[in-house]
Design an enzyme around this catalytic site. Structure first.
Site, mmCIF file in Angstrom:
data_model
loop_
_atom_site.group_PDB
_atom_site.id
_atom_site.type_symbol
_atom_site.label_atom_id
_atom_site.label_comp_id
_atom_site.label_asym_id
_atom_site.label_seq_id
_atom_site.Cartn_x
_atom_site.Cartn_y
_atom_site.Cartn_z
ATOM 1 N N ASP A 1 -0.953 5.389 -6.831
ATOM 2 C CA ASP A 1 -1.342 4.502 -5.737
ATOM 3 C C ASP A 1 -1.337 3.050 -6.202
ATOM 4 O O ASP A 1 -1.859 2.731 -7.272
ATOM 5 C CB ASP A 1 -2.748 4.912 -5.254
ATOM 6 N N ASP B 1 0.814 -1.218 0.000
ATOM 7 C CA ASP B 1 0.000 0.000 0.000
ATOM 8 C C ASP B 1 0.847 1.267 0.000
ATOM 9 O O ASP B 1 1.380 1.672 1.034
ATOM 10 C CB ASP B 1 -0.927 -0.012 1.215
#
Ligand code: NAG
Length: 481
Positions: free
Chosen positions: A361, A163
Site C-alpha cells: 500500500d 492511493d
C-alpha cells in the site's frame, strides 16, 4: 562492565558471527551500517523554510508499443500548502502515526466488510444519508504522497493523493456544499469543455459499490472508516499526465460534499486493482512509483507503462477473490540478520474465504504484520540489536533506541522474503526511523490484530515499486528514485 567481560563478549560474538556468516550467502549479511546523523539532519530540515520547487525527474525509458505516461510525485512535507503545522518533529511523528492508524483501520474495515458481504451486492444510497458526523479528529483520505495531474480542458493541475488501496479517483468540485481547504483552486466542471456527467445506466455507474441516481445523473459516494466521505457526481473527464500525454473519458468523482478529509490535496488518485481505478481505466499494463524519503523535499515519478528496471527483484502479485481493490503480494517470510525469522508462512497467506494475506500500500506508512508474525520479527531484531542503547516505546512502536550519541550505527539487516525465492533487502532507513529530533529511533514495524498484513511506504522509500498488472508480478528496484 568489567573489561574482561567485554572482551569475552566480543570474542564470543566474533565466533558467533563467523559461524553464521560462513553459512550465509553473500547477500544475506548479518549487519549493516546506518548514518544516524544524516537521517536526523533530514528530519530537522522538515522545519526549515520551503525549498525552491522540487527538481524534475526524467521519466524512465518507454516500453515499446504502449505509450508511457508520467506524473511527478511529492511527499506531503515538501508541499508549501501541506507543510507540517506541528511544533517539532516529535509532534509531527505523532500526527503522522495517528493518521496512519486511521488509514490502517480503514483498510482493515474494508477488508473485513468484503469478506462478510456477498460479492455482487452493490448498494443504493440517498445522498442525505451521508451527513454522518466525523467521529474522529484524525483526518483520513490524506496519504503522504501527492501526484500532480491535469484534469479537464483546458487542463488544470491538481495535487492528488496517490492511493493504491482504493479504486475511485475523485476531486473536490464546485459548487461545494462542503469542501476542505486545498492548495489548488477547486475544480470547476462548468469551466471544462471535456466534463461529462455519467448517465445512471452507464457501465461505470454500475461498477460503483455505492451509487445513486438523480435526474439521470450518476452519483458516487466513497466513505472511509472514521466517518469521512466524499459524495458527488460521477463523471468523465480528460486527464493529463504532464507533458507525456492525456487520456479522455476517465471516470472520476466530482465531489460536492467532502467531509473529514485531510486538507492539502485536491482529491485522490485510485490505483487499486478494481475496474474503476485509474490504471484499469487507462488500460495500463503496469505502473510504478518511487517514494522519496518522507522528510525529503525532492520529487520522483509515478509512471504508467514504462519499462521495468533490469535489476528489479520480482515477486508474485496475488488475486484475492473477495477483494480486487487491494494489491496482494506473495510475502512468505522476513529475514533478520540474514536468517529467516521462525513463523509459519501460512500466517501471511491468503486463507479460506479471502482472509489474511499481505497487501502492498502506498498510503500506509508503517508496515503492519499480524501480531504473531510481528512479535517474532521484533524479538529477532531486538535480540540482534542488543548492543544499541534501548529507549522507551513511542506511539505504536515498542522497540526504540537512543542513538543520539552515535554517528555510524551497526544494525541487523532486514529483508522481505517473497515466494519464488527472491528477497528484497531493506535499507536501515526503511526500518529504523527517527521519531524525534533528539536521536530517538524506532523499529518501524507494528503488529495488527486483524488477519491482513500491509507493506507500508516507510519500507518502500527509495525503491521503485513496479506493478506489472498484465503479468501479475511486482518488481522492486533499489535506488531508482
Ligand atoms: C513538541 O511540541 C509539543 C506540542 O507543542 C510539546 O508539547 C512538546 O513539549 C514539544 N517537545 C519538544 C521536545 O520540544
Amino acid at each position: 562492565m568489567a573489561p574482561h567481560f567485554l572482551s569475552l563478549n566480543l570474542a564470543s560474538f566474533i565466533i558467533f558471527s563467523l559461524i553464521l556468516t560462513s553459512s550465509a550467502a553473500d547477500d544475506d549479511l548479518q549487519f549493516e551500517f546506518m548514518d544516524a546523523a544524516a537521517a536526523l539532519n533530514q528530519a530537522r530540515q522538515v522545519f526549515s523554510p520551503p525549498n525552491t520547487p522540487a527538481t524534475t525527474v526524467l521519466p524512465q525509458q518507454q516500453l515499446d508499443g504502449s505509450p508511457s505516461l508520467s506524473l511527478t510525485i511529492h511527499p506531503r512535507s515538501s508541499l508549501p500548502s501541506a507543510r507540517p503545522t506541528a511544533a517539532n518533529y516529535t509532534a509531527l511523528t505523532l500526527s503522522r502515526l495517528a493518521r496512519d492508524q486511521s488509514r490502517v483501520h480503514s483498510l482493515l474495515l474494508r477488508h473485513s466488510l468484503s469478506l462478510s458481504r456477498s460479492r455482487s451486492s452493490a448498494s443504493e444510497f440517498s445522498p442525505q444519508q451521508f451527513q454522518s458526523p466525523v467521529t474522529s479528529g484524525i483526518r483520513l483520505g490524506s496519504g503522504e504522497y501527492f501526484a500532480r495531474i491535469g484534469v479537464g480542458r483546458p487542463s488544470k493541475d491538481f495535487y492528488m493523493v496517490v492511493d493504491t488501496g482504493s479504486d475511485i479517483s475523485w476531486l473536490q468540485c464546485q459548487p461545494c456544499s462542503t469542501c476542505y481547504d486545498q492548495a489548488d483552486p477547486i475544480f470547476n466542471p462548468s469551466a471544462s469543455a471535456s466534463y461529462r456527467s455519467l448517465p445512471c445506466a452507464s457501465p461505470q455507474c454500475s461498477a460503483l459499490e455505492v451509487s445513486a441516481c438523480r435526474t439521470d445523473s450518476c452519483l458516487y459516494q466513497v466513505s472511509y472508516g472514521d466517518g469521512s466521505y466524499t459524495v458527488g457526481n460521477f463523471a468523465t473527464e480528460t486527464v493529463t499526465f504532464g507533458a507525456t500525454g492525456s487520456v479522455p473519458n476517465v471516470a472520476i468523482g466530482c465531489g460536492h460534499h467532502n467531509e473529514g478529509l485531510f486538507a492539502g490535496a485536491a482529491g485522490l488518485l485510485g490505483l487499486g486493482g478494481g475496474t474503476l481505478s485509474l490504471n484499469s481505466q487507462i488500460k495500463a499494463a503496469s505502473f510504478s512509483y518511487c517514494l522519496v524519503n518522507r522528510d525529503s523535499s525532492s520529487s520522483s515519478t509515478l509512471e504508467f507503462n514504462s519499462a521495468r528496471a533490469a535489476d528489479a527483484v520480482l515477486a508474485p502479485l496475488l488475486t484475492n477473490p473477495r477483494i480486487n481493490t487491494y494489491h496482494f503480494v506473495a510475502l512468505t517470510g522476513i529475514n533478520v540478520g540474514g536468517r529467516p525469522v521462525n513463523f509459519s508462512p501460512d500466517l501471511l497467506a491468503i486463507g479460506g474465504g479471502g482472509r489474511g494475506g499481505v497487501i502492498i500500500d502506498s498510503g500506509t506508512a508503517v508496515t503492519r504484520l499480524r501480531s504473531e508474525v510481528y512479535n517474532s520479527v521484533r524479538d529477532a531484531f531486538a535480540g540482534m540489536a542488543r548492543d544499541l542503547p534501548a529507549a522507551s516505546g513511542f506511539s505504536l512502536f515498542d522497540t526504540c533506541y537512543d542513538l543520539s550519541r552515535m554517528t555510524t550505527v551497526r544494525v541487523p539487516t532486514v529483508s522481505l522474503q517473497f515466494a519464488g525465492g527472491k528477497a528484497v533487502a531493506l535499507r536501515p532507513s526503511n526500518f529504523l526511523i527517527p521519531v524525534d529530533d533528539g536521536g530517538k529511533y524506532c523499529f518501524a514495524f507494528a503488529g495488527t490484530s486483524g488477519s491482513l498484513s500491509i507493506i507500508g511506504n516507510v519500507q518502500q522509500q527509495g525503491t521503485r515499486v513496479s506493478y506489472d498488472l498484465a503479468n501479475k508480478v511486482i518488481g522492486f528496484s533499489p535506488n531508482k528514485c
